[in-house]
Design an enzyme around this catalytic site. Structure first.
Site, PDB file in Angstrom:
ATOM      1  N   HIS A  69      14.686  45.602  33.831  1.00 59.69           N
ATOM      2  CA  HIS A  69      15.351  45.506  32.530  1.00 59.69           C
ATOM      3  C   HIS A  69      14.686  46.390  31.475  1.00 59.69           C
ATOM      4  CE1 HIS A  69      17.146  41.913  34.318  1.00 59.69           C
ATOM      5  NE2 HIS A  69      17.938  41.784  33.285  1.00 59.69           N
ATOM      6  N   GLU A  93      29.498  44.766  37.204  1.00 60.10           N
ATOM      7  CA  GLU A  93      29.363  46.063  36.551  1.00 60.10           C
ATOM      8  C   GLU A  93      30.231  47.128  37.218  1.00 60.10           C
ATOM      9  OE1 GLU A  93      26.641  44.271  37.437  1.00 60.10           O
ATOM     10  OE2 GLU A  93      25.979  43.611  35.454  1.00 60.10           O
TER      11      GLU A  93
END
Lengths: 320, 339
Positions: free
Chosen positions: B143, B74
């Site tokens: 998440h 990322e």
């Protein structure tokens, strides 16, 4: 490869500009008129110039918090740089960036960067732009030995390998990350060797020797422009000043800086290697011109006005 | 008008902007999916199309040079997008789950958001970071978060939180065309939500609230998935004669302060429903805005409905309690009416 006299003189002038600029800042800083932190590049001139003399204005570089040398080598205006460092409105970033954020996108200078390891991830973006537009451009990041220990730097290198980006990662190993020696902080000590594990050409060169840096970069630039993907160059050099101005350098060996100045001066090394081609008079003429140029930049920067209060609120968004 | 899902509306926006502007590229993990791997090439074409299928079909349409599958990295994705944006592309980077911003935040927080200001107005970073927010999937603590409040604390970033398919398409097209870095937060529980979405391209301005219900007695300010719960409450209470106005700011930054304050001035009663953190979240920022600008209109204290200040729990039984629900919103409205 052979450089002609004109190219050699230009390279010398750039290195002299960096030297004069930095040494002058060292003096000016004692006046207390320069806000914030200053990190000087003296001793590493051959790296910035050896790399950037291979680049076009449309190529990009990303820099470090020790970024003045890279800015000058990439063609940033010295007057506007000086004004920026003094925090003036005439500065390259209108006084909003300062020493650690000098940028000039019109010159392909993506900014000095106050985040250690900040440049490589941005530079793979500039390389992606060049690849996407298929314009033959390359993008070069500068990172120190300290930055080589940031994980993100190697994420960027891996991405460049995966996407075969025209990126060159230059590591300036000046022996110290702040006050900590690279012998202590860089596991394995061999930055190029570490990078080679990602599957790209990685070489180590003498960063005090303009020609060594120039040639290694020329090869990497050629490879990148021809679609051959990224490269790594570790350039070993020395930092003559403290990490920042005001750093007493208690971690240095006795006489270390004096020895560096005597034995590892990139400008002297350059002059001696070009002695058959460039006359002493020619180099001294450049020295005098550059000194006058930097003097003028300091005078003008000091006289320049600070940004007006209204500019505090501008340039946050392009549009609201 | 065609009926489309929120997911299809987002894909529509991406496809239309990529077709319109060659400088738009998508960068992220498994946007196609299927690169490498041992399956025969024809079998693994668009194996994923994004982890929840949002980008499916775009690789076939635009190819690997513009739909760029990356390693799971990322930091390098957002860093590369920032560098590409400042040098002339319009990258749309996918962060998959917004929860993952932590490892990549420097590129947004210290770099892209600051380029323009720090460089004296001489740079722009037209970059969009897309990612999923929201609880409700039992996806657990790493998440399920809605960290739009964290992005909005950074000056220079725009933060968009669409609540419907129509808004998602118009706001995403605007975000891609916008010259500032935009964080575009897609609620994972809304992907299958259907609504009327024009086939043609259109934009919605950033920083303009949408009154999804008009009313006179109470204002509910809500974002993203919470808007639908607020609407549900408004519809229910209307039958009892309580008239609820629902204001969806649609973007957290810039915030339509005027649009919010206008509604507060007309009702004098406010409930703020927010799925970001229970401390230092969107709800608190809006409450402070109202307290400082519209205190004299208030007939009762502002009610804040947020999750507890805990990570998102895994067990559906706990997660249900964690997410602000319709009952809590309804109770808050009733309480304000009695105050």
């Amino acid at each position: 490869m052979e450089l002609n006299t004109q190219q050699l003189l230009k390279a010398y002038r750039k290195m002299r500009e960096i030297r004069e600029f930095e040494e002058r800042l060292h003096t000016e800083n004692t006046s207390g008129d320069i806000p914030g932190f200053i990190h000087l590049y003296t001793g590493e001139e051959a790296i910035a110039v050896g790399v950037c003399e291979n680049l076009q204005q449309t190529d990009y570089i990303g820099s470090t918090h020790r970024g003045h040398g890279h800015c000058i080598a990439k063609g940033c205006d010295i007057h506007a740089m000086m004004a920026e460092i003094f925090g003036k409105d005439a500065g390259l970033c209108r006084g909003k960036g300062g020493s650690m954020h000098i940028a000039d996108l019109s010159k392909g200078m993506l900014g000095a960067n106050a985040i250690v390891g900040g440049a490589p991830p941005l530079v793979i973006g500039a390389a992606l732009t060049a690849k996407t537009r298929n314009n033959g451009g390359v993008a070069v990041s500068f990172t120190g030995d300290g930055g080589s220990n940031q994980g993100l730097v190697f994420e960027a290198i891996n991405m460049a390998v995966v996407l075969q980006l025209p990126a060159i990662f230059v590591f300036e190993n000046n022996g110290y990350g702040e006050a900590t020696g690279h012998n202590y902080a860089v596991g394995g000590r061999d930055i190029a060797g570490r990078a080679a594990g990602f599957g790209l050409p990685a070489v180590t060169v003498d960063g005090t020797d303009f020609f060594a840096v120039y040639e290694a970069t020329a090869e990497a630039v050629k490879r990148a422009r021809e679609g051959g993907g990224p490269s790594v160059i570790e350039a070993k050099a020395f930092r003559w000043h403290g990490h920042f101005e005001g750093d007493p350098g208690l971690y240095r060996g006795e006489g270390e800086i004096e020895r560096l100045r005597a034995d590892h001066d990139p400008l002297k090394i350059f002059a001696s290697k070009t002695a058959g081609t460039l006359t002493r008079e020619a180099l001294e003429a450049i020295d005098a011109e550059v000194k006058a140029q930097v003097d003028d930049a300091v005078i003008k920067a000091r006289a320049a006005g600070y940004p007006v209060a209204e500019s505090l609120l501008t340039d946050v968004y392009v549009s609201y | 008008m065609t009926i489309k899902t929120y997911r299809e509306a987002i894909r529509d926006a991406l496809a239309q902007e990529m077709a319109r502007d060659e400088s738009v590229v998508l960068i992220g993990e498994d946007l196609r999916g299927g690169h490498g791997g041992n399956a025969p090439e024809e079998a693994k074409v668009e194996a994923f199309g994004g982890v929840l299928g949002v980008t499916k079909g775009l690789w076939t349409q635009f190819g690997s040079a513009r739909v760029i599958d990356t390693p799971i990295t990322e930091s390098a994705i957002i860093g590369m997008a920032a560098g590409a944006a400042v040098t002339g592309l319009r990258p749309v980077a996918e962060l998959m789950f917004m929860d993952f911003f932590g490892v990549s935040h420097d590129a947004l927080y210290n770099q892209a958001a600051k380029f323009r200001y720090m460089f004296g107005g001489k740079a722009k970073a037209p970059l969009v970071v897309r990612g999923m927010i929201g609880a409700g999937f039992s996806a657990a603590a790493q998440h399920s978060q809605s960290p739009y409040n964290i992005f909005a604390t950074t000056p220079g970033l725009k933060v968009v939180v669409p609540s419907s398919p129509y808004d998602a398409k118009g706001l995403l097209i605007q975000s891609i065309r916008d010259d500032d870095p935009v964080v575009f937060c897609e609620h994972k529980m809304l992907y299958d939500m259907k609504g009327e979405v024009p086939d043609e391209s259109y934009t919605l301005p950033l920083g303009q609230a949408n009154y999804t219900r008009e009313g006179e007695d109470v204002t509910i300010i809500a974002l993203s998935a919470m808007v639908h719960k607020a609407n549900q409450v408004a519809d229910k209470l209307l039958k009892e004669g309580i008239s609820v106005e629902v204001v969806d700011p649609r973007t957290v930054s810039p915030l339509d302060e005027e649009g919010i304050l206008e509604s507060v001035a007309s009702t004098g009663r406010v409930v703020i429903v927010d799925e970001s953190a229970a401390r230092f979240g969107f709800a608190h920022d809006v409450a402070a805005l109202i307290a400082s600008q519209a205190f004299h209109f208030l007939k009762a204290p502002v009610a804040l409905i947020t999750p507890p200040h805990t990570p998102v729990p895994f067990s559906p039984a706990l997660e249900k309690l964690w997410i602000p629900d319709v009952d809590r919103i309804e109770a808050a409205v009733r309480q304000l009416m009695e105050a």
